[in-house]
Design an enzyme around this catalytic site. Structure first.
Site: not given
Lengths: 603, 234
Positions: A130, A251, A263, A297, A364, A409
């Site tokens: 990730f 975010q 998403l 992100r 988000h 985050r």
């Protein structure tokens, strides 16, 4: 000291119930705490405005971070480094250490609860790569995200609810919490709620109250968030005089479906998918030469926004970029990403096994929230103490700000946050209750006001007023538009200051809201009015905090202040109705290891 | 595109009986989902129209309703494919609270009746219980249920005996745990489903399979349970 029902001056017919703990919200954070408390033989009431498995945790896709080292070498300290760096050095390092150390145990617990994690050939839990993950403090890519295909949130939320069925937790499903109750000495002692089914108001007295109400993604016009994500706990906290922390950090997920918002998990890029601009280039090579599509992100979202602004978008209007994953092959897509495949087919008529997905940065996640320490206690500044616990009040999950996410985050850390801090809050509540065995007396005057508030929309239909009548839908639409235009991926002084004015005008107009539905039976119009009040409170805190922060850090990107300014701004924002803006230091000292000092953030 | 809707209305405080109300929406864009249309009606025309909704993408299971005679989730049902006027009713077979909102207590009771949680009697290890990818694959098609009730409320056996027949959703959950290699309560789970009603009222009408918005197959799951019960009794 326990108050007797006969003393209730507000209304004779109002039911009063007493519990050791009231939990507001039945997503992952609330349910994890509820399970722990129910197993400790405490009386727990869980109040949720939706049936628990409708909570937004259900929509989490990609997974949950924990340094299990099932796929690649890993340890919690590397996870901690990545999280501190990902937070752009605004995260509190004691809380981050606690979370990353606790992560493996949290995952194993979930597995024991029955979560159907995907598996490796050796029978261990599957882990995928990730964004923002590294081995050895910034080295090679790590694989730290434990996944159940791309339905991890669904798998976790259902398993937690199921375990609460086993533990016989007491649920008040489809009840709406209006505001917190207090004692004369400032203790928080429960809440006033109403049953959405019949409109009946109920007073829930509790020795401890945990807010686990989730985020506020409905602030924005285009959002990945469920319609229920209206920042209710944050609104309640603000009305109780508690500030919200770091609200300017919101975010934007790089890959929401363009124009629609659904998403598309970061797991797509974790499995090998990548972003392409209008010229067919892998755009992230330019912005994050090493991590590329698996940069943080905030970095990826900014990159997409810049590509589009500079005319390198895709499509006839050049207003999005493409997420390509067809090269992964149908088998991998069906096995690891079946959920987003179905979403694309349903909403776009595109099978991502054959064609790329149009994506755009989409609101988000609320990094900010109700300030807490790592025990889940809500903390506020009192005189010279920046973090004094509010007796009896706890918060966990997206509504809280511990802060483990700081300015940005990392993907896979939100499921971890709710489980670790839901459990931590429950542990502290158990301790607190050993010292605080009895119910304290409510401030009856304050309760009366809250009960009145709970009735405020009961008879507005057809009422005459000299003021212009406002509708919930109309004001909500304007608010979401204002936030989208004035508090998006890139910000500057002028845009933000206009935003402050526009949000404050909307708040004033909120007073003239009338609803057309006077029914007591499942009055969703009334629920939406209360939700909009909460959104308004969150919007005020967000836009003020954003306008004041004159630097770029994490998700808060100021065109007029493009650099991070650690000297002036490595501190948390606090915004409250009474005192406006205030600041407090970042907790840079971890629990046991050396602090990670701020460094330039390169991926 | 202009689209007409005929929507079931009922408010027990006002209405002696249910009625149908017509609405019309202009500027329906291609690809628009039914939930978006309902939200527009509520926002622009009639605040009193009541329905449940949350995630808007078919994951939370809130907005199950009967759409032109077929149960489905409004948020993943495209308006394009629907015959006009679009007739919308609450899910059938359970009491209506108001408009499109049904009382799901019975449905949840049946869900709880199958003990839908993992039971492990052995001491838990400090790490994960092992499960091979093949064992885990047995849960595909079972664990994804969103509890929307589209299946159970489309099942004639459930309509006639909602208190005795567990219904496809609860039986799918039963199967999800019976098929889990980690579970140690399978004997009791099978025992619990004995008798003429709880499971055996399924007459493989297969409405559940046709309506499931997640593409799951409760009839097949029920067949798997039956197979295990037969094997057990031999």
């Amino acid at each position: 000291m326990s108050a007797t029902p006969e003393q209730n001056p507000a209304e004779a017919s109002i039911e009063r119930r007493q519990f050791d703990t009231l939990i507001i919200g039945a997503g992952g954070g609330g349910l994890r705490a509820a399970l722990k408390l129910a197993e400790a033989d405490l009386s727990v009431a869980v109040v949720s405005k939706v049936f628990p498995t409708r909570s937004h945790t259900v929509a989490a896709q990609g997974g949950m971070n924990a340094a299990l080292a099932n796929v690649l070498p890993d340890n919690w300290h590397w996870h901690m480094f990545d999280t501190v760096k990902g937070s752009d050095y605004l995260g509190d390092q004691d809380a981050i250490e606690y979370m990353c150390r606790s992560a493996p145990k949290a995952v194993y617990e979930l597995e024991h609860f029955g979560v159907p994690f995907s598996r490796l050939d050796n029978g261990k839990i599957y882990q995928r790569a990730f964004g923002g993950q590294s081995q050895d403090f910034g080295g090679d890519q790590a694989a730290r995200t434990c996944a159940a295909a791309d339905r991890t949130g669904h798998a976790i939320l259902h398993s937690l609810y199921q375990q609460n069925i086993r533990a016989k937790t007491h649920f008040f499903d489809e009840y709406f919490a209006v505001d917190l109750l207090k004692g004369q000495d400032g203790h928080v002692l429960g809440a006033v709620v109403f049953d959405i089914h019949d409109g009946q108001i109920m007073v829930i007295e509790a020795k401890t109250t945990l807010l686990a109400t989730g985020g506020a993604g409905q602030l924005f016009k285009t959002t990945t968030n469920a319609l229920i994500n209206t920042g209710d706990g944050m609104g309640m906290a603000m009305r109780a005089g508690i500030p919200l922390q770091d609200m300017e950090f919101f975010q934007f997920h790089p890959t929401g479906i363009a124009g629609r918002g659904m998403l598309i998990t970061e797991g797509v890029r974790g499995e090998g998918g990548y972003l392409v601009n209008g010229q067919g280039e892998r755009l992230m090579e330019r912005y994050a030469p090493k991590a590329k599509d698996l940069a943080s992100r905030d970095v990826v979202s900014r990159a997409i926004a810049i590509e589009i602004r500079e005319g390198r978008g895709c499509g006839p209007n050049k207003d999005h970029v493409l997420l390509k994953l067809d090269h992964l092959g149908e088998e991998v897509i069906q096995k690891r990403l079946p959920g987003i495949r179905q979403t694309c087919i349903t909403f776009l008529g595109i099978d991502p096994a054959e064609a790329p997905i149009p994506v755009f940065p989409t609101a988000h996640y609320t990094m900010g929230g109700i300030p807490t320490n790592r025990f889940g206690q809500v903390v506020v500044p009192v005189k010279d103490t920046p973090e004094e616990p509010v007796a009896g009040l706890y918060a966990a999950g997206e509504c809280a700000c511990v802060s483990v996410h700081g300015g940005n985050r990392l993907g896979g850390n939100s499921l971890l946050d709710i489980l670790v801090f839901g459990r931590a809050a429950a542990n502290h509540i158990i301790e607190y209750l050993q010292e605080n065995k009895y119910h304290r007396a409510l401030d009856e005057e304050q309760m009366k006001l809250v009960v009145e508030k709970a009735q405020q929309y009961n008879n507005t239909a057809g009422g005459s007023s000299s003021e212009k009548i406002e509708t919930v839908a109309g004001l909500r639409k304007e608010l979401k538009q204002v936030m989208e235009e004035h508090c998006g991926v890139f910000r500057n002084k002028e845009i933000l200051e206009q935003g402050v004015v526009r949000v404050e005008q909307l708040v004033l107009r909120m007073k003239n809201v009338k609803i057309d539905d006077s029914s007591f039976t499942f009055n969703t119009a009334k629920v939406e009015a209360f939700e909009l009040e909460n959104l308004m409170a969150v919007a005020v805190a967000t836009i003020h905090s954003a306008a004041a922060r004159e630097e770029s850090r994490g998700a808060h990107s100021r065109i007029d202040f493009p650099d991070r300014d650690d000297k002036a701004w490595m501190r948390h924002s606090l915004y409250s109705f009474d005192n406006g803006l205030d600041y407090k230091p970042v907790r840079t000292k971890p629990m046991s290891v050396a602090s990670f000092p701020p460094k330039p953030r390169v991926y | 595109m202009t689209v007409k809707f005929k929507i079931y209305r009922y408010n027990p405080e006002k209405d002696a009986e249910a009625y149908v109300q017509e609405y019309e929406l202009e500027d329906i864009e291609p690809g628009m989902m039914l939930l978006a249309a309902l939200l527009r009606i509520k926002d622009e025309q009639d605040e009193t129209l009541s329905f449940r909704r949350s995630c808007g993408e078919g994951v939370c299971g809130s907005d199950g309703m009967n759409i032109n005679g077929i149960n489905g989730l409004a948020c993943v049902t495209a308006i394009d494919g629907l015959k006009q006027p679009v007739e919308i009713k609450p899910l059938p077979g359970l009491p209506v609270i108001r408009d499109l909102i049904i009382d799901m207590d019975q449905f949840y009771k049946q869900y709880r009746a199958v003990k839908p949680y993992l039971v492990v009697n052995d001491p838990m290890p400090e790490v994960e219980l092992k499960q091979t990818p093949q064992q885990r694959e047995q849960l595909d098609g079972l664990y994804e249920c969103v509890l929307c009730a589209c299946c159970s409320t489309s099942c004639p056996s459930f309509w006639w005996n909602p208190d005795k027949f567990l219904g496809p959703a609860a039986l799918l959950q039963a199967s999800r745990f019976i098929e889990d290699s980690r579970d140690q309560d399978i004997e009791n789970r099978l025992e619990n489903l004995e008798g003429p009603f709880k499971l055996f009222r399924c007459h493989t009408i297969m409405n559940c399979v046709q309506v499931c918005p997640k593409g799951l197959n409760p009839t097949k799951a029920i067949g798997r349970i039956k197979h295990k019960m037969v094997k057990r009794s031999l």
